[in-house]
Design an enzyme around this catalytic site. Sequence first.
Site, PDB file in Angstrom:
ATOM      1  N   ALA A 177     -19.711 -80.446  -1.443  1.00 44.22           N
ATOM      2  CA  ALA A 177     -18.421 -79.908  -0.983  1.00 44.22           C
ATOM      3  C   ALA A 177     -17.251 -80.567  -1.709  1.00 44.22           C
ATOM      4  O   ALA A 177     -17.369 -80.947  -2.863  1.00 44.22           O
ATOM      5  CB  ALA A 177     -18.311 -80.048   0.538  1.00 44.22           C
ATOM      6  N   SER A 178     -16.140 -80.751  -1.025  1.00 42.98           N
ATOM      7  CA  SER A 178     -14.910 -81.195  -1.695  1.00 42.98           C
ATOM      8  C   SER A 178     -14.981 -82.624  -2.210  1.00 42.98           C
ATOM      9  O   SER A 178     -14.086 -83.057  -2.923  1.00 42.98           O
ATOM     10  CB  SER A 178     -13.736 -81.068  -0.734  1.00 42.98           C
ATOM     11  OG  SER A 178     -13.662 -79.743  -0.267  1.00 42.98           O
TER      12      SER A 178
END
Lengths: 371, 635
Positions: B330-331
């Site tokens: 993810a981020s």
Amino acid sequence: MKRSTLRENHLSISHRFHVDLPLLIGLLVLMAVGLVTIYSAGGQDIGLIERQIVRLGIALGVMLALAQVPPMAFRRLSIYAYGAGVLMLVAVLVFGDIGKGAQRWLDLGFVRFQPSEAMKLAVPMMVAWYISKFNLPPRLPHIIIGFTLVVVPTILIAKQPDLGTSLLIASSGVFAIFLAGMSWRLIMLVAGLVGAFLPVMWIFLMQDYQKQRVLTFMNPETDPLGSGYHIIQSKIAIGSGGLEGKGWLQGTQSQLEFLPERHTDFIFAVFSEEFGLIGVLALLAIYLFIIIRGLMLAVRAQNAYSKLLAGSITLTFFVYVFVNMGMVSGILPVVGVPLPLVSYGGTSMVTLLAGFGMLMGIGTQKKLLSR
Amino acid sequence: MPIKRQTIRDHSAEANLFARRAVIAALVVFALLALVVSNLYVLQVEHYEDYQTRSNGNRIKVLPVAPNRGLIYDRNGVLLAENRPVYSLEIIPEQVSNLDETLQVLQALMGITDEEIADFKKSLRGQRRFKPVALRTRLSEEEVARFASRSHRFTGVSVEARLTRYYPFKDTLTHVVGYVSKINKKDLQKIQEAGEEDNYAATYDIGKLGIEKYHEDILHGKVGFQQVEVNSQGRIIRTLDVQPPTPGRDIVLNLDIRLQQAAQQALKDMRGTIVISSTKTGGILAMYSNPGYDPNLFVHGISSKNYSALLNSPDRPLINRATQGQYPPASTVKPLLGLLGLESKKIDEEYSINDTGRFRLPNVTHVWRDWKKWGHGKGVNITKAIELSCDTYYYGLAYEMGIDAISDYMSDFGFGDYTGIDLYEESDANLPNRGWKKARFNQPWYIGDTIAVGIGQGYWTSTPVQLIHATNALVNNGTRFVPQILRGYHELGGDTTLEPLKTLRPIEIVDQNNWNIIHDAMFKTVNSDIGTARFAFANTPYQSAGKTGTAQLFSVAQDAEYVAEEVDERLRDNAMYVGYAPYDNPEITVVVVVENVGGGSKYAAPMARKMMDAYFELYRPEMFASTNDTQGAAE
């Protein structure tokens, strides 16, 4: 009259399945003796017996299958089997797996394979094929080439290092040449050469542990708790068995685990301890019976190739017996040769019975190609 | 091939020659067998009495002695795995005159159950003669004493002591330290293949998991031998000579048990993992995977009921989530992707977008949406894109860079590959590329796949240990250390000989300023007044940098909204955080992954802060109270 029909009947059955009945009975008795002794030597482990029975079954199956193949088919195969075997021996030295500190196995992906075992049959096949191409007795150039055919795989296997197997392979090839009628003068010469070769082997070919074994054999008492331990314990086991033996399962040397390698290479010590000299003589009688029967089949064989191969297989079987008993009783160095068909273990068993399969095939062939 | 014949072949002469040679061979066989027999005659008849005496007096046996297993310490000398004696009551049946009677007396004396008697009788069968058979294992000290005072009445019955492993920290360390257990058939086969049978002749347990397995060769030691005198029944009378075994080496781990415990406490009952490493060496200071289980269960053989409970638990306690958990990064990988954008000159520091919360490709109807419905507005440059975790910015960036460049660069950072941590339980997770998709699904790579990878989603998965490794590489300007749990060896006197650090191929720097931009953006994520981690790290006495992440495990339909309460619990977002501190001179890197709880800034970042607080309270107490002594940083 009745007797002769019975005999013909019996002949026809064994002929149809290419089984030599006397030889088969001899082998089966030997296997039974082996199972009984393994049970005692392995600490009454029934699992060990079951595994050995499975191996015997497989080996007998291989024997029966090979007995159906006409000897001339083997003759045609000889050169290919030998060539492939030598290539694989080289491959083992280059890529082989190291098991127990020696490179003997070749991993072909789907199966792990010990090429030196196959060579136990391929070498006598090759030598018999080559020598029998020419008139017998063989002339000097043929003998020289014959010996070369023996020496190459022998050295490759000794390098692995596997002294026991290289010894068996060397003798199988030499027997074929001897049986072909190599002149006595040459035999003396070769014996002299081998004598001269021994120091060379000591210096260049033998590994330290092999030298140690030989030194220990010369004088086991120098190292009673190191490598001499095996030989001393084994001699005590045999000697304390006496004439009648201590009885089955009663051998203290084996049951109390003083003996090393009890159910494999040193099983003869267990047998001698528990069954005494009388038992040993009976065991030797079975071996002798098998050897004599093998030689008879060889003499009766139809052509030179079959004779040489059959004779070589039989005499190599004897070498197993002699070397194993010799090393266990202290008259030969320990080289790791099993007591044939009695010791626990699978690899050599299949090769041995494959050899007997070929022998039976030779012994029961119809007299088609005669003279 | 026709056989050339020099002369006409005389078959009958050849047959006669062969027969003569066969007879000679038979005679030689006879002669050699006679030699064998005569030698056996000498042994068995002439010297029979001599050998019989030697056999009866054969008293000297050589027995292998197992080495003591090396102990395992944490970096501050706290014992993590120790050896404790266990006692078992053993019987040599051949030495007991009346077995049933003895069993009855023992049953009364020691409170042996009928079940134990039945088990004992079962194991009697197929047992070697003169070998001890255990009647009861793991005697209590009281039971040992009770038997010892009466042992003279029981010939053939004895209490035997053996050292076994004990793990005092139980489930706190299972996944890292692992455990030992009885050597089984498969282990035996491996031992034989390695030619180690002699060395393991007396060994009972072998490492099965974690450090115990990975560093088995260091911990095991070398077998010793004991020359003993036995009586004719095989019982040891006295020891004549001992060649003592060489004990296994005591090892020291990079772990700090206090941080490990802090990680366990932070996770409470949530599924997830926390990994802390020292930034400049890659050494693992803490690695906790929740839930754990008690490794001591396995040492003495776990019951099948307990085992199947562990195996079938939906929380999957047997997995080490730190090295085997495959999570979409993810981020947390936005800094790395941004670095690639800068280094490959697809963007520069100035380049910015107007984020409307929506991203479209020409001629594609699909709309990719930002996590923030209305977007982050005008002027989103690379620094802001990291600070705010702007998805829209990264959709465009990923589209510009393309999957090939992303995949190559991320693989330089160690994604899609084993980090080489000293644990066998490691997954390489998945860094996707065109070839992988073709092989796996027999489908071409679509641009949409690239867009998802651009925010660390889609086919991209990584393990937390890969994340910490990549983050360390980012902070260390491209130098890559293998994450190592083993710190060194414990020497007598308490000193530690350090294990050398291992490095992997470093990442080439195009422009150092690009790396500084990214470091600065991660600093602002924590410290600016708009950064996603600003609340979690408010008022820390140290300065840190980091990146939050919220991994979607569930594709929300085009026009639907993600509402946590409506999603099955196992499909809710994973909260993630990667961070390091102090910003100026980084000492530790922390990775937190919490499964199925929600957003990274709300759930994972506060845990990472707890870990950093715990570390600095321990190693930089002056930050918190000005008078305390400094203990020195963990390097």
